[in-house]
Design a protein around this motif. Sequence first.
Motif, PDB file in Angstrom:
ATOM      1  N   MET A   1      37.779 -57.769 102.764  1.00  0.00           N
ATOM      2  CA  MET A   1      37.453 -57.492 101.363  1.00  0.00           C
ATOM      3  C   MET A   1      38.203 -58.551 100.415  1.00  0.00           C
ATOM      4  O   MET A   1      39.344 -58.576 100.415  1.00  0.00           O
ATOM      5  CB  MET A   1      37.794 -55.964 101.044  1.00  0.00           C
ATOM      6  CG  MET A   1      37.102 -55.355  99.952  1.00  0.00           C
ATOM      7  SD  MET A   1      37.598 -53.618  99.551  1.00  0.00           S
ATOM      8  CE  MET A   1      36.100 -53.049  99.235  1.00  0.00           C
ATOM      9  N   THR A   2      37.480 -59.164  99.546  1.00  0.00           N
ATOM     10  CA  THR A   2      37.985 -60.005  98.665  1.00  0.00           C
ATOM     11  C   THR A   2      38.638 -59.210  97.593  1.00  0.00           C
ATOM     12  O   THR A   2      38.193 -58.314  97.209  1.00  0.00           O
ATOM     13  CB  THR A   2      37.286 -61.080  98.370  1.00  0.00           C
ATOM     14  OG1 THR A   2      36.109 -60.436  97.440  1.00  0.00           O
ATOM     15  CG2 THR A   2      36.474 -61.945  99.387  1.00  0.00           C
ATOM     16  N   PRO A   3      39.583 -59.933  96.782  1.00  0.00           N
ATOM     17  CA  PRO A   3      40.178 -59.304  95.508  1.00  0.00           C
ATOM     18  C   PRO A   3      38.884 -58.741  94.789  1.00  0.00           C
ATOM     19  O   PRO A   3      38.862 -57.882  93.883  1.00  0.00           O
ATOM     20  CB  PRO A   3      40.987 -60.283  94.919  1.00  0.00           C
ATOM     21  CG  PRO A   3      41.681 -61.013  96.113  1.00  0.00           C
ATOM     22  CD  PRO A   3      40.372 -61.076  97.061  1.00  0.00           C
ATOM     23  N   LYS A   4      37.830 -59.674  94.728  1.00  0.00           N
ATOM     24  CA  LYS A   4      36.886 -59.592  93.494  1.00  0.00           C
ATOM     25  C   LYS A   4      36.118 -58.256  93.859  1.00  0.00           C
ATOM     26  O   LYS A   4      35.754 -57.440  93.123  1.00  0.00           O
ATOM     27  CB  LYS A   4      36.020 -60.891  93.545  1.00  0.00           C
ATOM     28  CG  LYS A   4      34.995 -60.843  92.500  1.00  0.00           C
ATOM     29  CD  LYS A   4      34.331 -62.292  92.431  1.00  0.00           C
ATOM     30  CE  LYS A   4      33.247 -62.339  91.244  1.00  0.00           C
ATOM     31  NZ  LYS A   4      32.488 -63.629  91.202  1.00  0.00           N
ATOM     32  N   GLN A   5      35.709 -58.340  95.362  1.00  0.00           N
ATOM     33  CA  GLN A   5      35.188 -57.146  95.820  1.00  0.00           C
ATOM     34  C   GLN A   5      35.796 -55.733  95.559  1.00  0.00           C
ATOM     35  O   GLN A   5      35.379 -54.605  95.095  1.00  0.00           O
ATOM     36  CB  GLN A   5      34.784 -57.360  97.161  1.00  0.00           C
ATOM     37  CG  GLN A   5      33.727 -58.106  97.601  1.00  0.00           C
ATOM     38  CD  GLN A   5      33.627 -58.243  99.058  1.00  0.00           C
ATOM     39  OE1 GLN A   5      34.452 -58.450  99.920  1.00  0.00           O
ATOM     40  NE2 GLN A   5      32.433 -58.473  99.535  1.00  0.00           N
ATOM     41  N   ARG A   6      37.168 -55.921  95.687  1.00  0.00           N
ATOM     42  CA  ARG A   6      38.048 -54.701  95.454  1.00  0.00           C
ATOM     43  C   ARG A   6      37.912 -54.048  93.878  1.00  0.00           C
ATOM     44  O   ARG A   6      37.899 -52.902  93.788  1.00  0.00           O
ATOM     45  CB  ARG A   6      39.387 -54.957  95.949  1.00  0.00           C
ATOM     46  CG  ARG A   6      40.554 -53.827  96.306  1.00  0.00           C
ATOM     47  CD  ARG A   6      41.556 -54.028  96.721  1.00  0.00           C
ATOM     48  NE  ARG A   6      41.832 -54.571  97.876  1.00  0.00           N
ATOM     49  CZ  ARG A   6      42.246 -55.898  98.394  1.00  0.00           C
ATOM     50  NH1 ARG A   6      42.869 -56.499  97.419  1.00  0.00           N
ATOM     51  NH2 ARG A   6      42.061 -56.444  99.539  1.00  0.00           N
ATOM     52  N   TRP A  11      36.038 -50.456  89.766  1.00  0.00           N
ATOM     53  CA  TRP A  11      35.223 -50.080  88.478  1.00  0.00           C
ATOM     54  C   TRP A  11      33.827 -49.195  88.757  1.00  0.00           C
ATOM     55  O   TRP A  11      33.663 -48.390  87.997  1.00  0.00           O
ATOM     56  CB  TRP A  11      34.645 -51.398  87.684  1.00  0.00           C
ATOM     57  CG  TRP A  11      35.739 -52.031  87.161  1.00  0.00           C
ATOM     58  CD1 TRP A  11      36.385 -53.210  87.401  1.00  0.00           C
ATOM     59  CD2 TRP A  11      36.332 -51.546  85.886  1.00  0.00           C
ATOM     60  NE1 TRP A  11      37.420 -53.428  86.493  1.00  0.00           N
ATOM     61  CE2 TRP A  11      37.473 -52.675  85.514  1.00  0.00           C
ATOM     62  CE3 TRP A  11      36.141 -50.493  85.087  1.00  0.00           C
ATOM     63  CZ2 TRP A  11      38.301 -52.147  84.683  1.00  0.00           C
ATOM     64  CZ3 TRP A  11      36.982 -50.154  83.843  1.00  0.00           C
ATOM     65  CH2 TRP A  11      38.113 -51.042  83.718  1.00  0.00           C
ATOM     66  N   VAL A  12      33.391 -49.291  89.991  1.00  0.00           N
ATOM     67  CA  VAL A  12      32.226 -48.587  90.279  1.00  0.00           C
ATOM     68  C   VAL A  12      32.610 -46.974  90.485  1.00  0.00           C
ATOM     69  O   VAL A  12      31.969 -46.193  89.824  1.00  0.00           O
ATOM     70  CB  VAL A  12      31.502 -48.776  91.582  1.00  0.00           C
ATOM     71  CG1 VAL A  12      30.705 -47.728  92.236  1.00  0.00           C
ATOM     72  CG2 VAL A  12      30.882 -50.369  91.505  1.00  0.00           C
TER      73      VAL A  12
END
Length: 53
Positions: A1-6, A11-12
């Motif tokens: 899991m990339t930081p962007k996905q995390r 936020w979701v």
Amino acid sequence: MTPKQRWYCFWVIIAVSVLLTAGIVWFAIHNPQASWNTLFSNLWDSFVNFVGR
């Protein structure tokens, strides 16, 4: 899991929590005589309908 996905997941989760809280508050204001059991059964029904589509 990339930081962007995390970050996106984070936020979701926040958005869903805020929407749920707002929905419960709205329901409580508009239906003061309704019980919590009714509220949760309604929430569960809408959840099942949403997932079952």
